[in-house]
Design a protein around this motif. Structure first.
Motif, PDB file in Angstrom:
ATOM      1  N   GLY A 171    -115.331 -23.100-106.378  1.00 28.15           N
ATOM      2  CA  GLY A 171    -115.252 -23.399-107.803  1.00 28.15           C
ATOM      3  C   GLY A 171    -114.007 -22.871-108.490  1.00 28.15           C
ATOM      4  O   GLY A 171    -114.059 -22.493-109.666  1.00 28.15           O
ATOM      5  N   TYR A 172    -112.879 -22.847-107.797  1.00 26.10           N
ATOM      6  CA  TYR A 172    -111.634 -22.384-108.417  1.00 26.10           C
ATOM      7  C   TYR A 172    -111.182 -23.378-109.490  1.00 26.10           C
ATOM      8  O   TYR A 172    -111.215 -24.591-109.291  1.00 26.10           O
ATOM      9  N   ARG A 173    -110.721 -22.855-110.619  1.00 27.64           N
ATOM     10  CA  ARG A 173    -110.233 -23.724-111.698  1.00 27.64           C
ATOM     11  C   ARG A 173    -108.850 -24.274-111.373  1.00 27.64           C
ATOM     12  O   ARG A 173    -108.528 -25.416-111.703  1.00 27.64           O
ATOM     13  N   ASN A 174    -108.007 -23.454-110.774  1.00 32.82           N
ATOM     14  CA  ASN A 174    -106.659 -23.870-110.392  1.00 32.82           C
ATOM     15  C   ASN A 174    -106.181 -22.921-109.292  1.00 32.82           C
ATOM     16  O   ASN A 174    -106.885 -21.964-108.932  1.00 32.82           O
ATOM     17  N   SER A 175    -104.997 -23.185-108.780  1.00 29.38           N
ATOM     18  CA  SER A 175    -104.523 -22.418-107.626  1.00 29.38           C
ATOM     19  C   SER A 175    -104.267 -20.946-107.955  1.00 29.38           C
ATOM     20  O   SER A 175    -104.557 -20.060-107.144  1.00 29.38           O
ATOM     21  N   ILE A 176    -103.741 -20.652-109.146  1.00 27.89           N
ATOM     22  CA  ILE A 176    -103.443 -19.259-109.514  1.00 27.89           C
ATOM     23  C   ILE A 176    -104.732 -18.464-109.678  1.00 27.89           C
ATOM     24  O   ILE A 176    -104.864 -17.339-109.170  1.00 27.89           O
ATOM     25  N   GLN A 177    -105.702 -19.063-110.397  1.00 30.66           N
ATOM     26  CA  GLN A 177    -106.987 -18.390-110.566  1.00 30.66           C
ATOM     27  C   GLN A 177    -107.688 -18.223-109.222  1.00 30.66           C
ATOM     28  O   GLN A 177    -108.364 -17.221-108.969  1.00 30.66           O
ATOM     29  N   GLY A 178    -107.501 -19.212-108.334  1.00 25.26           N
ATOM     30  CA  GLY A 178    -108.097 -19.139-107.015  1.00 25.26           C
ATOM     31  C   GLY A 178    -107.537 -17.992-106.192  1.00 25.26           C
ATOM     32  O   GLY A 178    -108.287 -17.263-105.520  1.00 25.26           O
ATOM     33  N   LEU A 179    -106.234 -17.803-106.236  1.00 25.51           N
ATOM     34  CA  LEU A 179    -105.626 -16.686-105.510  1.00 25.51           C
ATOM     35  C   LEU A 179    -106.104 -15.347-106.051  1.00 25.51           C
ATOM     36  O   LEU A 179    -106.362 -14.402-105.283  1.00 25.51           O
ATOM     37  N   THR A 229    -103.399 -28.747-108.008  1.00 30.85           N
ATOM     38  CA  THR A 229    -102.532 -27.595-108.296  1.00 30.85           C
ATOM     39  C   THR A 229    -102.267 -26.775-107.033  1.00 30.85           C
ATOM     40  O   THR A 229    -101.231 -26.135-106.908  1.00 30.85           O
ATOM     41  N   GLY A 230    -103.227 -26.805-106.102  1.00 34.17           N
ATOM     42  CA  GLY A 230    -103.012 -26.134-104.827  1.00 34.17           C
ATOM     43  C   GLY A 230    -101.911 -26.796-104.025  1.00 34.17           C
ATOM     44  O   GLY A 230    -101.093 -26.124-103.386  1.00 34.17           O
ATOM     45  N   THR A 231    -101.874 -28.124-104.087  1.00 32.20           N
ATOM     46  CA  THR A 231    -100.818 -28.866-103.390  1.00 32.20           C
ATOM     47  C   THR A 231     -99.447 -28.553-103.979  1.00 32.20           C
ATOM     48  O   THR A 231     -98.482 -28.324-103.244  1.00 32.20           O
ATOM     49  N   LEU A 232     -99.351 -28.525-105.303  1.00 33.76           N
ATOM     50  CA  LEU A 232     -98.066 -28.226-105.945  1.00 33.76           C
ATOM     51  C   LEU A 232     -97.594 -26.814-105.618  1.00 33.76           C
ATOM     52  O   LEU A 232     -96.406 -26.593-105.344  1.00 33.76           O
ATOM     53  N   ARG A 289    -108.795 -24.785 -99.348  1.00 32.03           N
ATOM     54  CA  ARG A 289    -110.079 -24.476 -99.971  1.00 32.03           C
ATOM     55  C   ARG A 289    -110.373 -25.414-101.143  1.00 32.03           C
ATOM     56  O   ARG A 289    -111.503 -25.884-101.302  1.00 32.03           O
ATOM     57  N   MET A 290    -109.381 -25.674-101.965  1.00 32.93           N
ATOM     58  CA  MET A 290    -109.605 -26.518-103.139  1.00 32.93           C
ATOM     59  C   MET A 290    -109.843 -27.967-102.741  1.00 32.93           C
ATOM     60  O   MET A 290    -110.640 -28.667-103.367  1.00 32.93           O
ATOM     61  N   GLN A 291    -109.182 -28.436-101.697  1.00 35.71           N
ATOM     62  CA  GLN A 291    -109.376 -29.814-101.265  1.00 35.71           C
ATOM     63  C   GLN A 291    -110.754 -30.034-100.655  1.00 35.71           C
ATOM     64  O   GLN A 291    -111.387 -31.077-100.863  1.00 35.71           O
ATOM     65  N   GLY A 292    -111.213 -29.076 -99.874  1.00 35.50           N
ATOM     66  CA  GLY A 292    -112.491 -29.253 -99.192  1.00 35.50           C
ATOM     67  C   GLY A 292    -113.696 -28.761 -99.974  1.00 35.50           C
ATOM     68  O   GLY A 292    -114.832 -28.931 -99.525  1.00 35.50           O
TER      69      GLY A 292
END
Length: 288
Positions: free
Chosen positions: A135-143, A61-64, A121-124
């Motif tokens: 431990g982000y669930r998806n890119s939006i929650q991660g931001l 989701t981070g890539t998208l 961050r999500m990839q590594g």
């Protein structure tokens, strides 16, 4: 009559298709840079062993998010700048392509830095010890968590090396594609078509992977670190002192292997999308 511009979202769609196809290679490149995994295949085997085959698409989701912000913007700005600085029908000189690529790369990389940092961050993440993972669930929650836990300024952590990388990437990848494509057609090596697009994108990807390697390594190190962390210049000095020049090309092989299909797929899809828009317009369509 001046040709109507193509829809701004075409570049984002093309880049998203390419990004999902090559995500395992991009993830492996980041893990080699951040976690020090040795070797492309060894790193990929490690990911599959620990997370299963779907682990190679971890952080998708981070890539998208990154492709539909950064990539869409850079293609849109590039085409807009080209149209502004070159208004006649003569072949566009290389310096104008470089100028357009520089503006598109630096502006889009700067504005869209949050998408870049969440992708890295999500990839590594799962290559790190458990206690150091985000431990982000998806890119939006991660931001959201980044802003809440580390401050909104974290969204623009590492923006310096990211802008340098974005500028360099766009000059050599997008601008390079136009240069190589024009030279191939001008010298009658190939007709304008898929084979020509393939060869031009292959050459552009090789140039871009080499030129962007140092900035890419520094970007990954800065963005993956927690808290304020050391400054970019400190990281550069320490990396050179401990590892030498080779450090700045760490992950070049997966970066090149990943950038080749990414660039090729992006431009092949983009050219087909543009062709589809042209055919739609010829039938009288007015929505695009």
């Amino acid at each position: 009559m001046k040709k109507k511009p193509y829809p701004l979202w075409l570049g984002g769609i093309a880049a998203s298709v390419a990004g999902l196809c090559t995500h395992p290679l991009d993830l492996t490149k980041v893990r080699m840079q951040v976690a020090g995994d040795k070797g492309l295949l060894l790193s990929m085997r490690k990911t599959v062993a620990n997370e299963g085959i779907l682990g190679l698409w971890g952080g998708g989701t981070g890539t998208l998010l990154r492709q539909m912000t950064y990539s869409m913007m850079r293609f849109a700005i590039y085409d807009t700048v080209k149209a502004k600085i070159h208004t006649d029908s003569s072949p566009m000189p290389v310096w104008k392509l470089v100028a357009a690529g520089s503006v598109a790369g630096s502006v889009s990389a700067g504005i869209c830095n949050p998408g870049e940092i969440i992708m890295v961050r999500m990839q590594g993440d799962k290559a790190k010890p458990v206690e150091k993972r985000y431990g982000y669930r998806n890119s939006i929650q991660g931001l959201y968590r980044m802003a809440r836990e580390e401050g909104l300024a974290t969204w623009y952590k590492g923006v310096g090396p990211n802008v340098v990388r974005g500028l360099t990437m766009n000059v050599f990848q997008i601008g390079g594609y136009d240069v190589f494509k024009a030279e191939i057609i001008k010298n009658n090596l190939l007709a304008d078509g898929p084979v020509c697009h393939f060869m031009a994108s292959f050459a552009a990807a090789t140039a871009a992977a080499t030129a962007c390697a140092p900035a890419d390594v520094m970007k990954s190190l800065v963005m993956s670190s927690q808290g304020a962390g050391p400054g970019v210049f400190t990281l550069i000095k320490d990396a050179y002192a401990n590892h030498g020049v080779k450090f700045f090309f760490r992950g070049w092989t997966p970066a090149w292997i990943r950038l080749q299909p990414t660039t090729i797929i992006t431009f092949l899809v983009l050219e087909q999308l543009k062709g589809g828009v042209d055919r739609y317009r010829k039938t009288g369509g007015t929505l695009m």
